[in-house]
Design an enzyme around this catalytic site. Structure first.
Site, PDB file in Angstrom:
ATOM      1  N   ARG A  99     -23.347   6.167 -36.909  1.00 33.18           N
ATOM      2  CA  ARG A  99     -24.036   6.547 -38.147  1.00 33.18           C
ATOM      3  C   ARG A  99     -24.147   8.069 -38.231  1.00 33.18           C
ATOM      4  NH1 ARG A  99     -25.852   2.108 -40.753  1.00 33.18           N
ATOM      5  NH2 ARG A  99     -26.222   0.206 -39.550  1.00 33.18           N
TER       6      ARG A  99
ATOM      7  N   GLN B 189     -25.590 -11.448 -37.226  1.00 31.37           N
ATOM      8  CA  GLN B 189     -24.887 -11.644 -38.497  1.00 31.37           C
ATOM      9  C   GLN B 189     -23.661 -10.749 -38.629  1.00 31.37           C
ATOM     10  OE1 GLN B 189     -28.204 -11.964 -41.773  1.00 31.37           O
ATOM     11  NE2 GLN B 189     -29.072 -11.053 -39.928  1.00 31.37           N
TER      12      GLN B 189
ATOM     13  N   ASP C 255     -24.231  -6.607 -46.818  1.00 35.49           N
ATOM     14  CA  ASP C 255     -25.241  -6.905 -47.837  1.00 35.49           C
ATOM     15  C   ASP C 255     -24.638  -7.232 -49.201  1.00 35.49           C
ATOM     16  OD1 ASP C 255     -27.247  -6.478 -46.019  1.00 35.49           O
ATOM     17  OD2 ASP C 255     -27.705  -4.448 -46.687  1.00 35.49           O
TER      18      ASP C 255
END
Length: 341
Positions: free
Chosen positions: A72, A273, A127
């Site tokens: 990130r 997930q 998402d």
């Protein structure tokens, strides 16, 4: 032409299929060379690359994660910036970059493109919250993983006559919660787009319990009950200044148990997930997006990303991807809410 590929932000199933699609088409059709930046923007900022020959992508479409690594890292911090990155590209002979990532990655790519770098994007987010594309790879796999996990929670909940709460990913939107919750037959689905009172939640739980069911709740990590002002976060900020979410299920469970007297347990699915092999749908979508990204490079469509519209792959500007989130519309939530309680 030599192209650098990076995968940035959270990993998800399908990243390797994108890399494979881009490399195979680039080499077979256009005779291009490829390198991979290690660990996302960190590799770009530091000029840390590995060669990607055709043999390296053999059979990787079925693998989860990313062979390039990810992080990130913010490319404008820690000694980065357009000048530094351009210097590394010139030194390494890299003509263009394919950036595979989500909202933060594409926002950084837009800033770098505006500064003169040649970058195209491939959208990545489990998402499914980027408005400019109908679906993103990784979402279908995440829904399947969540659904299977929730099915397992249901059986143990029924054995003990408990209320079970499954927390799934979904920072700003509730697509995973909505799809997995509907597939698993949840008695309540709680998503960021919908403010719901604790009274309403306990009413749904009590109704299910009164019918002899073990109540099942699916909640997105970004859900905000109407008595809270912001999503639950106790883990600080990420490198882009966003709160690290997670734990709303643990906040809801004791409240529901206290109000209903029903033993309540919470399970946070978290990174499970993101892991494992991608579904067939995600493998195909990711491969198509990777191949389309090569078309963007060949045609010089800098500052654009590839997107799925219906069943077709299109090219849209970064600004379209970053304009607004694709939220769950009211009518889709209302469809599911008919089944609550």
């Amino acid at each position: 032409m030599k192209i650098g590929i990076l995968t940035s932000g959270g990993d998800c199933p399908g990243l390797n299929a994108v890399i494979r699609g881009a490399v195979l088409k680039g080499i077979a059709i256009h005779g291009q060379e490829f390198v991979g930046f290690r660990d996302g923007w960190r590799g770009v900022v530091e000029g840390d690359v590995i060669d990607i020959p055709r043999t390296m992508v053999r059979g990787i479409a079925k693998q989860g994660g990313t062979i390039l690594g990810t992080s990130r890292t913010n490319p404008f911090e820690n000694g980065g910036g357009p000048e530094v990155i351009k210097g590394h590209m010139d030194r390494l002979g890299i003509d263009a970059i394919i950036a595979i990532g989500g909202e933060g990655t594409l926002a950084a790519a837009k800033r770098l493109t505006d500064a003169g770098l040649k970058i195209v994007g491939v959208p990545k987010t489990v998402d499914n919250d980027l408005d400019a594309t109908d679906y993103t790879f990784g979402f279908d796999t995440a829904v399947q993983i969540a659904t299977e996990a929730i099915d397992r929670l249901r059986t143990t909940g029924e054995s003990h006559h408990r209320c079970m709460i499954a927390e799934v990913m979904g920072r700003h939107v509730g697509w995973i919660a909505l799809h997995a919750g509907m597939a698993a037959g949840a008695h309540a689905i709680l998503i960021p787009e919908q403010k719901v009172s604790i009274e309403q939640i306990t009413e749904w739980v009590q109704e299910a319990h009164d019918r002899g069911r073990a109540p099942l709740i699916v909640v997105a990590e970004g859900f905000v009950p109407d008595h809270m002002e912001a999503p639950h976060s106790e883990r600080g900020l990420d490198t882009f200044g966003r709160p690290r979410l997670g734990g709303i299920a643990d906040q809801l469970a004791p409240e529901i148990e206290a109000r209903t007297g029903i033993e309540t347990r919470a399970t946070i699915l978290g990174h499970i997930q993101r892991g494992g092999v991608p579904s067939a749908f995600d493998r195909v979508l990711a491969t198509r997006l990777g191949m389309a990204a090569i078309d963007s490079v060949v045609e010089g469509r800098w500052g654009t990303m590839v997107a799925l519209k219906g069943t077709d792959i299109e090219h849209v500007g970064f600004e379209a991807a970053l304009g607004k989130l694709k939220t769950v519309p009211q009518n889709r939530y209302d469809e599911a809410a008919v089944l609550f309680g």
